[in-house]
Design a protein around this motif. Structure first.
Motif, short mmCIF file in Angstrom:
data_model
loop_
_atom_site.label_atom_id
_atom_site.label_comp_id
_atom_site.label_asym_id
_atom_site.label_seq_id
_atom_site.Cartn_x
_atom_site.Cartn_y
_atom_site.Cartn_z
N LYS A 129 -7.36 3.78 -0.16
CA LYS A 129 -7.48 4.38 -0.10
C LYS A 129 -7.93 6.04 0.30
O LYS A 129 -8.11 6.92 -0.58
CB LYS A 129 -9.38 3.48 0.76
N THR A 169 0.88 -1.13 0.06
CA THR A 169 0.14 0.30 0.30
C THR A 169 1.11 1.26 0.02
O THR A 169 0.43 2.03 0.18
CB THR A 169 -1.30 -0.19 1.24
N LYS A 171 -8.98 2.92 -7.04
CA LYS A 171 -8.90 2.20 -5.54
C LYS A 171 -6.96 1.94 -5.44
O LYS A 171 -6.55 2.46 -3.93
CB LYS A 171 -8.74 0.53 -5.08
N GLY A 172 -6.62 2.34 -6.87
CA GLY A 172 -4.93 2.27 -6.71
C GLY A 172 -4.89 2.26 -7.88
O GLY A 172 -5.22 1.99 -9.11
N GLU A 185 -4.44 -1.33 -3.02
CA GLU A 185 -5.44 -0.23 -3.15
C GLU A 185 -4.60 0.73 -1.85
O GLU A 185 -4.28 0.01 -0.56
CB GLU A 185 -6.81 0.09 -2.41
N ASN A 217 -6.76 -0.21 -10.33
CA ASN A 217 -6.96 -1.19 -10.08
C ASN A 217 -8.63 0.03 -9.15
O ASN A 217 -8.64 0.67 -8.63
CB ASN A 217 -6.55 -1.19 -9.08
#
Length: 237
Positions: A123, A99, A178-179, A121, A156
């Protein structure tokens, strides 16, 4: 000193994909070291200066940057014990690698690729990116379009997130993330077998610095600190 990968590198990857067992690996360990691990570590060392220019806090020690060939099969559907590729991951040490932002290089059966982004991800940072797209779309467009001059975007994304109609077409693929990572493929084997591969990747990392700095300096919202994502906020840089 990095001299390039070789035909033997890819012959080893092909061999391990067909003989994916401990006995074969142990019998051919020297082949792996000479044709895969050592050139990968040499490339990591050659990229050290460009990574330092990007972010001095990123891990650059070759023995830490280059992945192991053996796979952790405890939580994987793929139970084959060895990969047929290796990667170089330049990320901040001591944080959750999935992350946190970093730059990478992969070499495997299909050639090489390199780029920048998140493996999983994040967020809070993506929420910040959405706010920035709405607040300053022209700036976001300038930064992302520069990156995509040489790289492609792999996403993603949320499938059902509504995208406001005033988001420019060029930023719609960035809005519902998300990523993400941006990546460039290298299938020119003359380049892959050459020391010039290090120059190509180093120059690519420098090209991505504007996007890297932009993502890591996005202003994060206080509410994201209250949603259980505090660790990920710290990992972003």
């Amino acid at each position: 000193m990095f001299e390039g990968f070789s035909k033997s590198t890819f012959e080893f990857f092909s061999a391990i994909s067909f003989n994916n067992n401990r006995e074969f690996f142990l019998q051919n360990h020297d082949w792996y070291v000479q044709s895969v691990r050592e050139p990968a570590r040499a490339l990591a060392a050659a990229l050290g200066d460009s990574v330092n220019e990007l972010d001095p806090s990123l891990e650059r020690r070759p023995e830490k940057v280059v992945s192991r060939l053996n796979r952790d099969v405890r939580f994987s559907k793929d139970k084959s014990p060895y990969r047929d590729y290796v990667w170089l991951a330049f990320r901040r040490p001591g944080v959750e690698r999935a992350t946190t932002m970093g730059v990478f290089f992969d070499v495997g059966l299909d050639g090489c690729r390199y780029g920048m982004g998140y493996y999983s991800e994040n967020k809070p940072v993506m929420n910040a990116l959405r706010r920035e797209i709405l607040h300053a779309p022209e700036h976001v467009q300038q930064v992302t379009e520069r990156a995509l001059e040489r790289f492609r975007l792999e996403t993603n994304a949320y499938k059902r997130m509504a995208i406001p109609p005033d988001v420019p077409d060029s930023l719609r693929s960035w809005y519902n993330l998300k990523g993400f990572y941006v990546v460039k493929d290298i299938t020119d084997y003359d380049l892959i077998y050459s020391p010039k591969l290090a120059d190509e990747v180093a120059d690519g990392f420098r090209h991505l610095k504007q996007l890297y700095d932009f993502i890591l300096t996005l202003p994060l919202a206080e509410e994201d600190l209250l949603t259980g994502d505090k660790t990920r906020l710290m990992e972003r840089g």
